[in-house]
Enzyme design. Sequence first.
Site, mmCIF file in Angstrom:
data_model
loop_
_atom_site.group_PDB
_atom_site.id
_atom_site.type_symbol
_atom_site.label_atom_id
_atom_site.label_comp_id
_atom_site.label_asym_id
_atom_site.label_seq_id
_atom_site.Cartn_x
_atom_site.Cartn_y
_atom_site.Cartn_z
ATOM 1 N N GLN A 50 -8.318 -1.294 11.936
ATOM 2 C CA GLN A 50 -9.444 -0.460 12.359
ATOM 3 C C GLN A 50 -9.259 0.952 11.802
ATOM 4 O OE1 GLN A 50 -9.274 -0.393 16.646
ATOM 5 N NE2 GLN A 50 -7.210 0.434 16.673
ATOM 6 N N GLY A 52 2.920 8.120 -1.087
ATOM 7 C CA GLY A 52 2.704 9.168 -2.094
ATOM 8 C C GLY A 52 1.845 10.285 -1.521
ATOM 9 N N LYS A 53 0.784 9.901 -0.809
ATOM 10 C CA LYS A 53 -0.111 10.902 -0.220
ATOM 11 C C LYS A 53 0.573 11.625 0.934
ATOM 12 C CE LYS A 53 -4.110 10.377 -2.458
ATOM 13 N NZ LYS A 53 -4.850 11.467 -3.101
ATOM 14 N N ARG A 79 0.816 -1.214 0.000
ATOM 15 C CA ARG A 79 0.000 0.000 0.000
ATOM 16 C C ARG A 79 0.847 1.260 0.000
ATOM 17 N NH1 ARG A 79 -5.401 -1.993 2.243
ATOM 18 N NH2 ARG A 79 -6.101 0.120 2.388
ATOM 19 N N TYR A 106 0.657 4.287 -2.478
ATOM 20 C CA TYR A 106 -0.466 5.210 -2.236
ATOM 21 C C TYR A 106 -0.228 5.991 -0.942
ATOM 22 C CZ TYR A 106 -5.394 6.626 -1.662
ATOM 23 O OH TYR A 106 -6.566 7.326 -1.505
ATOM 24 N N PHE A 161 -19.267 -5.628 -2.569
ATOM 25 C CA PHE A 161 -20.341 -6.376 -1.906
ATOM 26 C C PHE A 161 -21.677 -6.165 -2.620
ATOM 27 C CE2 PHE A 161 -18.354 -6.677 2.664
ATOM 28 C CZ PHE A 161 -17.336 -7.466 2.148
ATOM 29 N N ASP A 167 -3.384 -4.624 5.527
ATOM 30 C CA ASP A 167 -4.780 -4.153 5.610
ATOM 31 C C ASP A 167 -5.012 -3.575 7.020
ATOM 32 O OD1 ASP A 167 -7.365 -4.926 3.750
ATOM 33 O OD2 ASP A 167 -7.926 -4.662 5.853
ATOM 34 N N PRO A 168 -5.345 -2.272 7.140
ATOM 35 C CA PRO A 168 -5.521 -1.707 8.488
ATOM 36 C C PRO A 168 -6.614 -2.446 9.285
ATOM 37 C CG PRO A 168 -5.349 0.033 6.854
ATOM 38 C CD PRO A 168 -5.473 -1.258 6.098
HETATM 39 P P1 NAD Z 1 -11.398 7.634 -8.481
HETATM 40 O O1 NAD Z 1 -10.410 6.590 -8.867
HETATM 41 O O2 NAD Z 1 -12.821 7.442 -8.872
HETATM 42 O O3 NAD Z 1 -10.945 9.063 -8.979
HETATM 43 C C1 NAD Z 1 -9.625 9.423 -9.241
HETATM 44 C C2 NAD Z 1 -9.600 10.165 -10.560
HETATM 45 O O4 NAD Z 1 -8.256 10.588 -10.838
HETATM 46 C C3 NAD Z 1 -10.037 9.304 -11.738
HETATM 47 O O5 NAD Z 1 -10.977 10.012 -12.512
HETATM 48 C C4 NAD Z 1 -8.746 9.053 -12.488
HETATM 49 O O6 NAD Z 1 -8.945 8.799 -13.865
HETATM 50 C C5 NAD Z 1 -7.978 10.314 -12.207
HETATM 51 N N1 NAD Z 1 -6.531 10.179 -12.347
HETATM 52 C C6 NAD Z 1 -5.721 9.193 -11.871
HETATM 53 N N2 NAD Z 1 -4.448 9.432 -12.190
HETATM 54 C C7 NAD Z 1 -4.432 10.608 -12.887
HETATM 55 C C8 NAD Z 1 -3.412 11.366 -13.500
HETATM 56 N N3 NAD Z 1 -2.126 10.980 -13.458
HETATM 57 N N4 NAD Z 1 -3.750 12.508 -14.146
HETATM 58 C C9 NAD Z 1 -5.061 12.907 -14.204
HETATM 59 N N5 NAD Z 1 -6.062 12.218 -13.647
HETATM 60 C C10 NAD Z 1 -5.758 11.082 -12.982
HETATM 61 O O7 NAD Z 1 -11.291 7.763 -6.885
HETATM 62 P P2 NAD Z 1 -12.095 8.677 -5.864
HETATM 63 O O8 NAD Z 1 -12.635 7.788 -4.829
HETATM 64 O O9 NAD Z 1 -12.993 9.606 -6.558
HETATM 65 O O10 NAD Z 1 -10.894 9.482 -5.199
HETATM 66 C C11 NAD Z 1 -10.624 10.843 -5.513
HETATM 67 C C12 NAD Z 1 -9.507 11.349 -4.605
HETATM 68 O O11 NAD Z 1 -9.917 11.251 -3.235
HETATM 69 C C13 NAD Z 1 -8.213 10.563 -4.735
HETATM 70 O O12 NAD Z 1 -7.131 11.450 -4.655
HETATM 71 C C14 NAD Z 1 -8.237 9.664 -3.525
HETATM 72 O O13 NAD Z 1 -6.937 9.335 -3.096
HETATM 73 C C15 NAD Z 1 -8.961 10.525 -2.502
HETATM 74 N N6 NAD Z 1 -9.616 9.688 -1.473
HETATM 75 C C16 NAD Z 1 -10.749 8.983 -1.754
HETATM 76 C C17 NAD Z 1 -11.323 8.186 -0.762
HETATM 77 C C18 NAD Z 1 -12.582 7.406 -1.001
HETATM 78 O O14 NAD Z 1 -12.996 6.656 -0.105
HETATM 79 N N7 NAD Z 1 -13.266 7.524 -2.104
HETATM 80 C C19 NAD Z 1 -10.713 8.090 0.493
HETATM 81 C C20 NAD Z 1 -9.543 8.802 0.723
HETATM 82 C C21 NAD Z 1 -9.011 9.616 -0.260
HETATM 83 N N1 UDP Z 2 -12.650 -6.015 1.732
HETATM 84 C C1 UDP Z 2 -13.325 -7.214 1.832
HETATM 85 N N2 UDP Z 2 -13.860 -7.756 0.697
HETATM 86 C C2 UDP Z 2 -13.791 -7.144 -0.511
HETATM 87 C C3 UDP Z 2 -13.116 -5.886 -0.605
HETATM 88 C C4 UDP Z 2 -12.555 -5.370 0.544
HETATM 89 O O1 UDP Z 2 -13.419 -7.813 2.908
HETATM 90 O O2 UDP Z 2 -14.326 -7.694 -1.495
HETATM 91 C C5 UDP Z 2 -12.082 -5.425 2.970
HETATM 92 C C6 UDP Z 2 -10.622 -4.987 2.863
HETATM 93 O O3 UDP Z 2 -9.749 -6.061 3.139
HETATM 94 C C7 UDP Z 2 -10.567 -3.903 3.925
HETATM 95 C C8 UDP Z 2 -11.970 -3.274 3.875
HETATM 96 O O4 UDP Z 2 -12.792 -4.235 3.243
HETATM 97 O O5 UDP Z 2 -10.378 -4.479 5.196
HETATM 98 C C9 UDP Z 2 -12.030 -1.964 3.092
HETATM 99 O O6 UDP Z 2 -11.436 -2.187 1.829
HETATM 100 P P1 UDP Z 2 -11.378 -1.076 0.686
HETATM 101 O O7 UDP Z 2 -10.504 -1.621 -0.386
HETATM 102 O O8 UDP Z 2 -12.752 -0.651 0.339
HETATM 103 O O9 UDP Z 2 -10.710 0.195 1.388
HETATM 104 P P2 UDP Z 2 -9.426 0.404 2.323
HETATM 105 O O10 UDP Z 2 -8.846 -0.918 2.716
HETATM 106 O O11 UDP Z 2 -8.508 1.220 1.491
HETATM 107 O O12 UDP Z 2 -10.001 1.094 3.486
#
Ligand code: NAD
Ligand code: UDP
Length: 318
Positions: free
Chosen positions: A278, A150-151, A144, A147, A193, A275-276
């Site tokens: 909690q 990077g963030k 992981r 990601y 799911f 995998d976190p």
């Molecule tokens: P997503 O994958 O639907 O959206 C990401 C978008 O970025 C996509 O449209 C993708 O095509 C675009 N993208 C990827 N690489 C690119 C690049 N090099 N140049 C231009 N565009 C690029 O995901 P999301 O859930 O909508 O997430 C959006 C943002 O929020 C992300 O930065 C993600 O890390 C952050 N985020 C989302 C969640 C969540 O639960 N959804 C949680 C934490 C952080």
């Molecule tokens: N997970 C799961 N079954 C799936 C997909 C994910 O049990 O089909 C679990 C995964 O292992 C994690 C949680 O659900 O513990 C959330 O996963 P997700 O990929 O949605 O987000 P993140 O782990 O980045 O929070």
Amino acid sequence: MHLKNRVLVTGGSGFLGSFLCERLLDEGNEVMCVDNFFTGTRGNVAHLLSNPDFELLRHDVTFPLYVEVDEIYNLACPASPIHYQHDPVQTTKTSIHGAINMLGLAKRVKAKIFQASTSEVYGDPEIHPQPEDYLGRVNPIGERACYDEGKRCAETLFFDYYRQHGLRIKVCRIFNTYGPRMHPNDGRVVSNFIVQALKGKPITVYGDGSQTRSFCYVDDLVDGMIRLMGTPDEFTGPMNLGNPDEFTILELAENVLKLVGGSSQIVFKPLPGDDPRQRKPDITLARKTIGWEPTVRLADGLVRTVDYFSGLMSRGVI
Ligand code: NAD
Ligand code: UDP
């Protein structure tokens, strides 16, 4: 001459980005949506294309971008483990080169800039719930890391541009968010799911399902993002945004099954690396600073999300 606020949304055709573009247009802004369509689709913003205040540009944020804007929301980055682990080097480049390019743009045009950071900066946390001053426990060499690190580095860049160049920054740590327009095959737990239950396939719980997550509905999150962007310039964040209601993954599987009905069985699969255990946001800062509180309960958000995926299924898209 420009009277309207010009807002750039990178990753604007993704799941969160498409809802954000919609809200920004509703509030009277001009929106430039930039995306390389890695995980986002034109379809997510198709309904906005006829709006004269909306512009869609195919561009990869790892390359510089020269446009004139007043505000930038930097969301470009694949967010699901399957997608960000598909090409991990590109994921790191997107976070870091993308941040450098967007910060450089913000500096040149004096724009305010928002970073979509993540609860993953806390890694597999020893503190629960996670407040913003918790420094995290991230494995820098795990699956992981592309990601998470990077963030984390993107946050570093934001704060260095703030200290070194006086940029106006807003750093938001987003916790698991779900809703319509999630990519049906991106492997995130809510979409997985629901799609499995709709198709009558086994519901794949990784590990024993006792790990927890807190799920925020997309409308609540977008509302929080816009409020954070509107805070006074001296407020930088980082700010957690997420729903503090915590569920085990097994509870989520049971809720989805109950809602969708059908014949799916729950099956247990190996837990992915790092995998976190909690995760739950401490949102005291958001409550105090922007008066924000999620309003959509998981049960209600799931109904809307199931409706979306059933729609895709009845049109033969999934
Ligand atoms: P997503 O994958 O639907 O959206 C990401 C978008 O970025 C996509 O449209 C993708 O095509 C675009 N993208 C990827 N690489 C690119 C690049 N090099 N140049 C231009 N565009 C690029 O995901 P999301 O859930 O909508 O997430 C959006 C943002 O929020 C992300 O930065 C993600 O890390 C952050 N985020 C989302 C969640 C969540 O639960 N959804 C949680 C934490 C952080
Ligand atoms: N997970 C799961 N079954 C799936 C997909 C994910 O049990 O089909 C679990 C995964 O292992 C994690 C949680 O659900 O513990 C959330 O996963 P997700 O990929 O949605 O987000 P993140 O782990 O980045 O929070």
